[in-house]
Scaffold this active site. Structure first.
Site, PDB file in Angstrom:
ATOM      1  N   SER A 135       2.186  -9.709  -0.732  1.00 58.41           N
ATOM      2  CA  SER A 135       1.823  -8.289  -0.710  1.00 58.41           C
ATOM      3  C   SER A 135       1.976  -7.630   0.654  1.00 58.41           C
ATOM      4  CB  SER A 135       0.390  -8.119  -1.214  1.00 58.41           C
ATOM      5  OG  SER A 135      -0.487  -8.928  -0.457  1.00 58.41           O
TER       6      SER A 135
ATOM      7  N   LYS B 173       0.818  -1.215   0.000  1.00 55.82           N
ATOM      8  CA  LYS B 173       0.000   0.000   0.000  1.00 55.82           C
ATOM      9  C   LYS B 173       0.855   1.270   0.000  1.00 55.82           C
ATOM     10  CE  LYS B 173      -4.116  -1.987   0.212  1.00 55.82           C
ATOM     11  NZ  LYS B 173      -5.032  -1.918  -0.958  1.00 55.82           N
TER      12      LYS B 173
ATOM     13  N   GLU C 100     -10.117   5.148   2.878  1.00 59.21           N
ATOM     14  CA  GLU C 100     -10.863   4.012   3.412  1.00 59.21           C
ATOM     15  C   GLU C 100      -9.846   2.927   3.713  1.00 59.21           C
ATOM     16  OE1 GLU C 100     -10.238   4.337   0.269  1.00 59.21           O
ATOM     17  OE2 GLU C 100      -9.623   2.314  -0.310  1.00 59.21           O
TER      18      GLU C 100
END
Lengths: 398, 263
Positions: free
Chosen positions: A380, A91, A113
């Site tokens: 990830s 992210k 969010e």
């Protein structure tokens, strides 16, 4: 808007993507699109971003060969280590890019969010780094199951807003963030967390995430002298998967496989397999596969992994599915937990439950590969945030 | 070409229009029909009716809760159309729909507008469909003589206002402030006046103001700013299922149409 960020679908009159939002959001989305087009190729912007990615976030992340798994599954299992990125997941790539954009646009506040909390943590971290106030919208259910990340966001100084409407998870957090943004668009930048949502977000987030695949492609060639046979990544909204797929899309002999959450099992209806089990519809501003009933009411997704608990998916994945360029399979909660434990015990890496779905899929994919073929898996994120949840799940099963 | 029912209502009424909003099927089919009847009997000049949707990001918490109540009671889109037919048996005032795009898409754009016509609907506003994506919906609306309604706000550029004015029919929905439905803070009167004046340059359609109209003072301010009517949603929906309260609120709000100087 310069374009509508659309991707071809089977129906030429209705491409995937687009910008299905209230007229009230069009001006700010146009402003974001213009800023993105203006800055993305600008040397100053690129330099600032690549310095941050290197010196703050720790890029490039390595690739690591899994000795035990490779032997067991009969092919070369290589992980792209986004778990080692600062913040604990991929992210950060996207957030640093968008926060720089927000700074250039002179916005005074960031909102985001979050589902698993990783995107919220990354945004809160960027807010602290750049000195911009941050509000994070998070479903009440997710606040409960991802508590460590909530504490991290607060430590960074972000305000965490509990979303109590609807399913109290990611889709409702997005609804509430869109509501807030509609009212505060003059001063606020919405750091969208995945490759879904209205144009320009799917293209913009993919642009900032493609560094994953760009690096991995070079690393594979350098280390093994060839490209991977197959690449596999988990898909919720789909940003880490697009991030690693993007660099290989033109390598037509590299197989791309996305892994959706099958939750308690596809047959139970309690899952989040939007591509596998949904059909195209309009949700959160884009036309893409989503889980819905016959009328078009959006269904609640279900997954042990908060980051995959989303009834929609990014429109580029819908395109990759329908065009046949990528395949999408699914993995249950139980299979993901088993993979979480395997990687932890046998390879010394604690994966995020989201990424554990991609690890679990390796078992299904490996039989089609030979010993020398590379199966590249995007790890990830790291799983520290999931330890409590996994231990509780195991106790309940015992 | 048929006459615009909203313009007709306006010329008949000789004062701005009172347009209450409610979600079809909230809290259930039977009560919802009674509520609509109460609204008509309490002086509604037109009705704005929502189809419940699971994910309504253009609406605030009050309308979202109404959507959820309706869906929880088991309301389907077929029921909404059946209710509209029933409403048409007791009133002939203009009926507008407020819907989210996916409901139209999944029914089929052509079928949706066909069903609207068959159920006596006059106008449709698609909350999450901007100009850029509206061509298919516009041709279906035209084919079935349904007026396409669009939102305009303070942040709508002149260029978009002009385009919207060229394709909109029925009325223009003037958003009184930026945000979602249901906020109750005081109206930004000057901005609203400027917006209505600016919009008026592009269109002769009735300009009906919505979002956050919750007191007679708000109504008065909207009328003072040049509005041809007000849409009142959350203030009414909040009282559901208390029909006496809904009736009282409706009457109270209409006092806003009378200038305090004259009364």
């Amino acid at each position: 808007m310069k374009t509508l960020g659309q991707f071809p679908s089977a129906d030429p009159s209705r491409p995937f993507g687009g910008c299905y939002v209230s007229e009230l959001l069009i001006p700010v989305l146009t402003e974001v699109e213009q800023a993105f087009l203006q800055y993305k190729e600008q040397p100053d912007f690129q330099n600032e971003l690549s310095t941050l990615l290197k010196e703050f976030a720790g890029r490039p992340t390595p690739i690591t060969e899994m000795k035990h798994l490779s032997k067991e599954l009969g092919c070369k299992i290589i992980l792209k280590r986004e778990d080692l990125l600062h913040g604990g997941a991929h992210k950060t790539n996207n957030v640093l890019g968008q926060a720089l954009l927000a700074k250039r646009m002179r916005k005074k506040e960031l909102i985001a969010e979050t589902g698993a909390g990783q995107h919220g943590v990354a945004t809160a971290m960027a807010g602290a780094l750049f000195g911009i106030p941050v509000k994070i919208f998070m479903g009440a259910k997710d606040i409960e199951r991802q508590h460590p990340n909530v504490e991290r966001m607060k430590l960074f100084g972000a305000e965490v807003i509990s979303v109590n409407s609807g399913s109290q998870s990611l889709k409702d957090a997005i609804n509430d963030a869109l509501r807030y943004w509609t009212a505060h668009s003059a001063t606020t930048y919405y750091v969208f967390g995945t490759v879904a949502g209205p144009h320009p977000f799917p293209s913009l987030v993919a642009h900032f995430q493609r560094v994953i695949g760009d690096e991995a492609r070079v690393q594979c060639l350098e280390r093994y002298g060839k490209l991977p046979h197959t690449i596999c990544a988990c898909v919720g909204g789909g940003s880490n998967a697009i991030g690693i797929f993007k660099a290989f899309i033109d390598d037509s002999d590299v197989r791309l496989i996305g892994v959706e959450p099958a939750g308690e099992g596809i047959a139970t209806g309690k899952h989040g397999a939007a591509l596998g089990e949904g059909r195209p519809g309009s949700l959160h501003g884009s036309y893409s596969y989503c889980l819905q009933d016959a009328d078009g009411q959006i269904l609640e997704a279900q997954s042990i992994s908060a980051g995959l608990d989303y009834p929609g998916v990014g429109p580029e994945h819908s395109f990759l599915k329908d065009s046949g360029r990528a395949q999408y399979i699914s993995v249950t909660d139980d299979q993901a937990v088993a993979a979480f434990l395997t990687l932890t015990k046998k390879e010394g890496i604690i994966p995020a439950l989201e990424s554990a779905h991609a690890i679990a899929a390796a078992e299904k994919i490996a039989p089609t590969l030979t010993k020398e073929d590379i199966l590249l898996i995007n790890l990830s994120g790291r799983g520290d945030k999931d330890i409590d949840h996994v231990l509780r799940t195991l106790r309940n099963h015992a | 070409m048929h006459k615009n029912p909203y313009a007709l209502a306006l010329s008949k009424k000789k004062r701005p229009l009172f347009v209450p909003f409610t979600v079809l099927g909230d809290p259930d089919k039977k009560t919802s029909l009674e509520i609509v009847r109460t609204l008509v009997e309490s002086g509604a000049d037109a009705l704005e009716l929502g189809f419940p949707f699971s994910d309504p990001p253009a609406d605030g918490p009050v309308i979202q809760a109404a959507d959820l109540r309706a869906l929880t009671s088991g309301i389907r889109i077929n029921d909404c159309f059946a209710m509209l037919k029933e409403i048409r048996t007791f009133t002939d005032i203009p009926i507008g729909l407020l819907v989210y795009y996916n409901l139209i898409l999944q029914r089929g754009v052509e079928k949706f507008y066909h069903d609207c016509k068959n159920s006596g609907v006059d106008s449709v506003l698609v909350a999450d469909l901007p100009l850029e994506h509206s061509s298919e919906v516009l041709s279906a609306a035209k084919a079935h003589s349904i007026a396409p309604v669009f939102l305009v706000s303070d942040v709508t550029s002149d260029e978009r206002l002009q385009k919207i004015s060229q394709i909109a029919q029925g009325y223009l929905y003037i958003v009184s402030y930026l945000g979602v439905t249901g906020a109750t803070s005081a109206q930004p009167h000057e901005k609203l006046h400027a917006l209505i004046t600016r919009t008026r340059k592009f269109t002769d359609l009735p300009l009906i103001v919505g979002f956050g109209i919750s007191t007679p003072e708000h109504v008065r301010a909207a009328v003072g700013a040049g509005a041809d009517g007000v849409i009142v949603g959350s203030r009414i929906v909040r009282e559901i299922p208390d029909q006496k309260a809904i009736q009282e609120i409706s009457c109270e709000l209409q006092h806003g149409f009378v200038s305090p100087n004259l009364s």
